[in-house]
Design a protein around this motif. Structure first.
Motif, PDB file in Angstrom:
ATOM      1  N   LEU A 112     -22.877  -3.672  39.508  1.00  0.00           N
ATOM      2  CA  LEU A 112     -22.940  -2.538  38.599  1.00  0.00           C
ATOM      3  C   LEU A 112     -24.281  -2.484  37.878  1.00  0.00           C
ATOM      4  O   LEU A 112     -24.870  -3.527  37.568  1.00  0.00           O
ATOM      5  CB  LEU A 112     -21.827  -2.648  37.555  1.00  0.00           C
ATOM      6  CG  LEU A 112     -20.392  -2.462  38.047  1.00  0.00           C
ATOM      7  CD1 LEU A 112     -19.420  -2.955  36.984  1.00  0.00           C
ATOM      8  CD2 LEU A 112     -20.123  -1.009  38.382  1.00  0.00           C
ATOM      9  N   PRO A 113     -24.786  -1.276  37.589  1.00  0.00           N
ATOM     10  CA  PRO A 113     -25.980  -1.181  36.745  1.00  0.00           C
ATOM     11  C   PRO A 113     -25.680  -1.695  35.344  1.00  0.00           C
ATOM     12  O   PRO A 113     -24.524  -1.714  34.912  1.00  0.00           O
ATOM     13  CB  PRO A 113     -26.296   0.315  36.746  1.00  0.00           C
ATOM     14  CG  PRO A 113     -25.028   0.992  37.130  1.00  0.00           C
ATOM     15  CD  PRO A 113     -24.280   0.047  38.009  1.00  0.00           C
ATOM     16  N   SER A 114     -26.713  -2.110  34.629  1.00  0.00           N
ATOM     17  CA  SER A 114     -26.505  -2.716  33.311  1.00  0.00           C
ATOM     18  C   SER A 114     -26.060  -1.696  32.267  1.00  0.00           C
ATOM     19  O   SER A 114     -25.398  -2.053  31.289  1.00  0.00           O
ATOM     20  CB  SER A 114     -27.785  -3.413  32.848  1.00  0.00           C
ATOM     21  OG  SER A 114     -28.855  -2.486  32.783  1.00  0.00           O
ATOM     22  N   SER A 115     -26.410  -0.429  32.457  1.00  0.00           N
ATOM     23  CA  SER A 115     -26.035   0.604  31.495  1.00  0.00           C
ATOM     24  C   SER A 115     -25.780   1.914  32.230  1.00  0.00           C
ATOM     25  O   SER A 115     -26.497   2.257  33.170  1.00  0.00           O
ATOM     26  CB  SER A 115     -27.148   0.794  30.461  1.00  0.00           C
ATOM     27  OG  SER A 115     -26.803   1.793  29.519  1.00  0.00           O
ATOM     28  N   ILE A 116     -24.733   2.629  31.796  1.00  0.00           N
ATOM     29  CA  ILE A 116     -24.344   3.890  32.429  1.00  0.00           C
ATOM     30  C   ILE A 116     -24.219   4.958  31.351  1.00  0.00           C
ATOM     31  O   ILE A 116     -23.483   4.781  30.373  1.00  0.00           O
ATOM     32  CB  ILE A 116     -23.003   3.754  33.176  1.00  0.00           C
ATOM     33  CG1 ILE A 116     -23.072   2.671  34.250  1.00  0.00           C
ATOM     34  CG2 ILE A 116     -22.587   5.101  33.786  1.00  0.00           C
ATOM     35  CD1 ILE A 116     -21.710   2.285  34.817  1.00  0.00           C
ATOM     36  N   THR A 117     -24.937   6.058  31.535  1.00  0.00           N
ATOM     37  CA  THR A 117     -24.780   7.225  30.676  1.00  0.00           C
ATOM     38  C   THR A 117     -24.405   8.390  31.577  1.00  0.00           C
ATOM     39  O   THR A 117     -25.255   8.967  32.260  1.00  0.00           O
ATOM     40  CB  THR A 117     -26.081   7.548  29.913  1.00  0.00           C
ATOM     41  OG1 THR A 117     -26.419   6.445  29.067  1.00  0.00           O
ATOM     42  CG2 THR A 117     -25.917   8.800  29.059  1.00  0.00           C
ATOM     43  N   GLY A 118     -23.120   8.684  31.635  1.00  0.00           N
ATOM     44  CA  GLY A 118     -22.659   9.714  32.550  1.00  0.00           C
ATOM     45  C   GLY A 118     -21.260   9.416  33.041  1.00  0.00           C
ATOM     46  O   GLY A 118     -20.366   9.113  32.245  1.00  0.00           O
ATOM     47  N   LEU A 119     -21.075   9.461  34.363  1.00  0.00           N
ATOM     48  CA  LEU A 119     -19.749   9.338  34.968  1.00  0.00           C
ATOM     49  C   LEU A 119     -19.741   8.197  35.981  1.00  0.00           C
ATOM     50  O   LEU A 119     -20.595   8.131  36.869  1.00  0.00           O
ATOM     51  CB  LEU A 119     -19.365  10.647  35.664  1.00  0.00           C
ATOM     52  CG  LEU A 119     -18.034  10.669  36.412  1.00  0.00           C
ATOM     53  CD1 LEU A 119     -16.864  10.514  35.443  1.00  0.00           C
ATOM     54  CD2 LEU A 119     -17.891  11.972  37.213  1.00  0.00           C
ATOM     55  N   ALA A 120     -18.776   7.299  35.829  1.00  0.00           N
ATOM     56  CA  ALA A 120     -18.539   6.245  36.808  1.00  0.00           C
ATOM     57  C   ALA A 120     -17.194   6.510  37.470  1.00  0.00           C
ATOM     58  O   ALA A 120     -16.195   6.750  36.784  1.00  0.00           O
ATOM     59  CB  ALA A 120     -18.544   4.874  36.155  1.00  0.00           C
ATOM     60  N   VAL A 121     -17.160   6.495  38.809  1.00  0.00           N
ATOM     61  CA  VAL A 121     -15.943   6.775  39.560  1.00  0.00           C
ATOM     62  C   VAL A 121     -15.636   5.580  40.461  1.00  0.00           C
ATOM     63  O   VAL A 121     -16.490   5.141  41.237  1.00  0.00           O
ATOM     64  CB  VAL A 121     -16.090   8.038  40.425  1.00  0.00           C
ATOM     65  CG1 VAL A 121     -14.814   8.292  41.218  1.00  0.00           C
ATOM     66  CG2 VAL A 121     -16.428   9.245  39.560  1.00  0.00           C
ATOM     67  N   ALA A 122     -14.413   5.067  40.348  1.00  0.00           N
ATOM     68  CA  ALA A 122     -13.960   3.969  41.205  1.00  0.00           C
ATOM     69  C   ALA A 122     -12.743   4.462  41.978  1.00  0.00           C
ATOM     70  O   ALA A 122     -11.616   4.418  41.472  1.00  0.00           O
ATOM     71  CB  ALA A 122     -13.609   2.749  40.374  1.00  0.00           C
ATOM     72  N   ASN A 123     -12.981   4.972  43.175  1.00  0.00           N
ATOM     73  CA  ASN A 123     -11.898   5.510  43.991  1.00  0.00           C
ATOM     74  C   ASN A 123     -11.445   4.436  44.982  1.00  0.00           C
ATOM     75  O   ASN A 123     -12.194   4.033  45.858  1.00  0.00           O
ATOM     76  CB  ASN A 123     -12.359   6.760  44.747  1.00  0.00           C
ATOM     77  CG  ASN A 123     -11.218   7.411  45.505  1.00  0.00           C
ATOM     78  OD1 ASN A 123     -10.318   7.993  44.900  1.00  0.00           O
ATOM     79  ND2 ASN A 123     -11.232   7.295  46.828  1.00  0.00           N
ATOM     80  N   GLU A 124     -10.214   3.969  44.806  1.00  0.00           N
ATOM     81  CA  GLU A 124      -9.656   2.897  45.644  1.00  0.00           C
ATOM     82  C   GLU A 124     -10.584   1.681  45.695  1.00  0.00           C
ATOM     83  O   GLU A 124     -10.865   1.134  46.755  1.00  0.00           O
ATOM     84  CB  GLU A 124      -9.331   3.422  47.043  1.00  0.00           C
ATOM     85  CG  GLU A 124      -8.212   4.460  47.029  1.00  0.00           C
ATOM     86  CD  GLU A 124      -7.677   4.777  48.407  1.00  0.00           C
ATOM     87  OE1 GLU A 124      -7.228   3.841  49.085  1.00  0.00           O
ATOM     88  OE2 GLU A 124      -7.734   5.957  48.806  1.00  0.00           O
ATOM     89  N   TRP A 125     -11.053   1.275  44.533  1.00  0.00           N
ATOM     90  CA  TRP A 125     -11.843   0.049  44.382  1.00  0.00           C
ATOM     91  C   TRP A 125     -10.979  -1.082  43.835  1.00  0.00           C
ATOM     92  O   TRP A 125     -10.976  -2.189  44.392  1.00  0.00           O
ATOM     93  CB  TRP A 125     -13.013   0.307  43.439  1.00  0.00           C
ATOM     94  CG  TRP A 125     -13.784  -0.907  43.032  1.00  0.00           C
ATOM     95  CD1 TRP A 125     -14.416  -1.795  43.857  1.00  0.00           C
ATOM     96  CD2 TRP A 125     -14.013  -1.383  41.686  1.00  0.00           C
ATOM     97  NE1 TRP A 125     -15.016  -2.790  43.111  1.00  0.00           N
ATOM     98  CE2 TRP A 125     -14.791  -2.557  41.775  1.00  0.00           C
ATOM     99  CE3 TRP A 125     -13.644  -0.919  40.423  1.00  0.00           C
ATOM    100  CZ2 TRP A 125     -15.194  -3.282  40.644  1.00  0.00           C
ATOM    101  CZ3 TRP A 125     -14.058  -1.624  39.298  1.00  0.00           C
ATOM    102  CH2 TRP A 125     -14.814  -2.788  39.422  1.00  0.00           C
ATOM    103  N   LEU A 126     -10.236  -0.809  42.789  1.00  0.00           N
ATOM    104  CA  LEU A 126      -9.461  -1.865  42.145  1.00  0.00           C
ATOM    105  C   LEU A 126      -8.423  -2.480  43.080  1.00  0.00           C
ATOM    106  O   LEU A 126      -8.140  -3.679  42.998  1.00  0.00           O
ATOM    107  CB  LEU A 126      -8.772  -1.323  40.893  1.00  0.00           C
ATOM    108  CG  LEU A 126      -9.694  -0.980  39.721  1.00  0.00           C
ATOM    109  CD1 LEU A 126      -8.919  -0.241  38.630  1.00  0.00           C
ATOM    110  CD2 LEU A 126     -10.345  -2.233  39.146  1.00  0.00           C
ATOM    111  N   ASP A 127      -7.858  -1.690  43.992  1.00  0.00           N
ATOM    112  CA  ASP A 127      -6.814  -2.228  44.865  1.00  0.00           C
ATOM    113  C   ASP A 127      -7.344  -3.244  45.868  1.00  0.00           C
ATOM    114  O   ASP A 127      -6.561  -3.962  46.493  1.00  0.00           O
ATOM    115  CB  ASP A 127      -6.085  -1.086  45.584  1.00  0.00           C
ATOM    116  CG  ASP A 127      -6.937  -0.389  46.624  1.00  0.00           C
ATOM    117  OD1 ASP A 127      -8.013   0.110  46.249  1.00  0.00           O
ATOM    118  OD2 ASP A 127      -6.539  -0.345  47.800  1.00  0.00           O
ATOM    119  N   ASN A 128      -8.654  -3.319  46.020  1.00  0.00           N
ATOM    120  CA  ASN A 128      -9.238  -4.303  46.937  1.00  0.00           C
ATOM    121  C   ASN A 128      -9.869  -5.487  46.211  1.00  0.00           C
ATOM    122  O   ASN A 128     -10.580  -6.286  46.820  1.00  0.00           O
ATOM    123  CB  ASN A 128     -10.270  -3.646  47.839  1.00  0.00           C
ATOM    124  CG  ASN A 128      -9.631  -2.881  48.983  1.00  0.00           C
ATOM    125  OD1 ASN A 128      -9.931  -1.717  49.189  1.00  0.00           O
ATOM    126  ND2 ASN A 128      -8.733  -3.515  49.726  1.00  0.00           N
TER     127      ASN A 128
END
Length: 320
Positions: A112-128
């Motif tokens: 992950l980048p160290s800082s996010i200003t905007g939108l982060a989307v995790a589509n079917e990431w956590l299940d893996n």
């Protein structure tokens, strides 16, 4: 070799020659991202909302976590108006190699980048994200061990205190023989997204179940070539399990989230204007080609909001 399910899955999916380091997701299962460009349109609408909430900053992040083949960001970039696209800072996070043909402005990275200003989307990431499996016994819950070559299971030792506390809070096992997947690694992974979210919104989309309706025998599943298979952790198939998104939401709140929405994909996409409504039949007479396009669009929307399919996915949205 006998390992815990978490260690075995980590090795099978992400170890040397692991499944996700050599395979592309589209060859094995269908996701909302791959179903049609309509999902990317919905993400673009959310991105525009975040941009407005933030006052149209000089740079706006779009971070696609577990991006696979980069399909989502390609489509969002294709659809975005120039005034927005020129301000986008697009990052794909995935352990697999950068796919060919991705636009040059897209950064591809393993973390992950160290800082996010905007939108982060995790589509079917956590299940893996690999996790351990526990089974209730007359002496309390114990870890389930798995043979990495055959998938055969046997009981191991007792749980660590932190895992036992997680089970007691989020997935109590009511009687001997019931099983649970211990979601603490996923809570930690989601919290790692929220602590990097300086301003904006983070969204997780996944198979999910609530604390008052957990499955009695867990959800560990394998996928290969579009079919459900036994979850043997030998590197030949995807291994996945549904996500306790409510537990992830609490971890996100502890990491600094100031607003939280837990819903379904059906409800979230319908709120964004996707209805799956068929066009009026009269259009077929006045504009046959338009009718066919509208019918195709309705079919794509319908698949994404079908409560028995992709529409049944859980959506967790948190903001800072």
């Amino acid at each position: 070799m006998w390992l815990t399910w978490r260690a075995a899955t980590e090795r099978a999916l992400y170890g040397e020659e692991g499944f996700y380091l050599r395979e592309r997701p589209s060859g094995h299962f269908r996701t909302s991202v791959g179903a049609s460009a309509v999902f990317a349109e919905a993400v673009l609408t959310l991105l525009a909302e975040v941009d407005c909430d933030l006052g149209s900053p000089e740079w706006l992040d779009l971070v696609d976590i577990g991006s696979g083949e980069g399909v989502l960001v390609r489509r969002v970039l294709d659809l975005a108006e120039p005034a927005l696209r020129d301000r986008l800072r697009v990052t794909c996070v995935d352990l697999s190699p950068r796919p060919p043909g991705l636009p040059d402005e897209v950064e591809w990275r393993r973390c992950l980048p160290s800082s996010i200003t905007g939108l982060a989307v995790a589509n079917e990431w956590l299940d893996n994200i690999p996790l351990d499996v526990a089974e209730q016994t007359s002496g309390g819950p114990r870890l389930v061990m798995v043979n990495t070559r055959t998938g055969e299971e046997r009981l191991g030792g007792p749980l660590r205190p932190a895992d036992r506390e997680w089970l007691d809070r989020w997935w109590p096992l009511p009687h001997v023989g019931t099983r649970a997947e211990i979601g603490r690694p996923r809570d930690d992974a989601w919290a790692s997204v929220l602590v990097r979210l300086a301003r904006g919104r983070a969204i997780a989309v996944d198979y999910a179940h609530p604390v008052d309706n957990r499955p009695l025998c867990g959800t560990l599943t394998g996928y290969r070539d579009g079919a459900v298979v036994a979850p043997v952790p030998d590197g030949t198939c995807d291994i996945t399990a549904h996500v306790a998104l409510d537990a992830c939401a609490e971890a996100g709140r502890r990491a600094g989230a100031i607003s939280t929405t837990l819903s379904t994909q059906r409800d979230m996409l319908r709120a964004l204007g996707l209805t799956g409504a068929r066009p009026p039949v009269d259009l077929a007479r006045t504009d046959p080609r338009g009718y066919v396009r509208a019918l195709s669009r309705a079919s794509e929307e319908g698949e994404l909001i079908d409560p028995a399919g992709l529409g049944g996915f859980g959506w967790l949205s948190q903001s800072r």
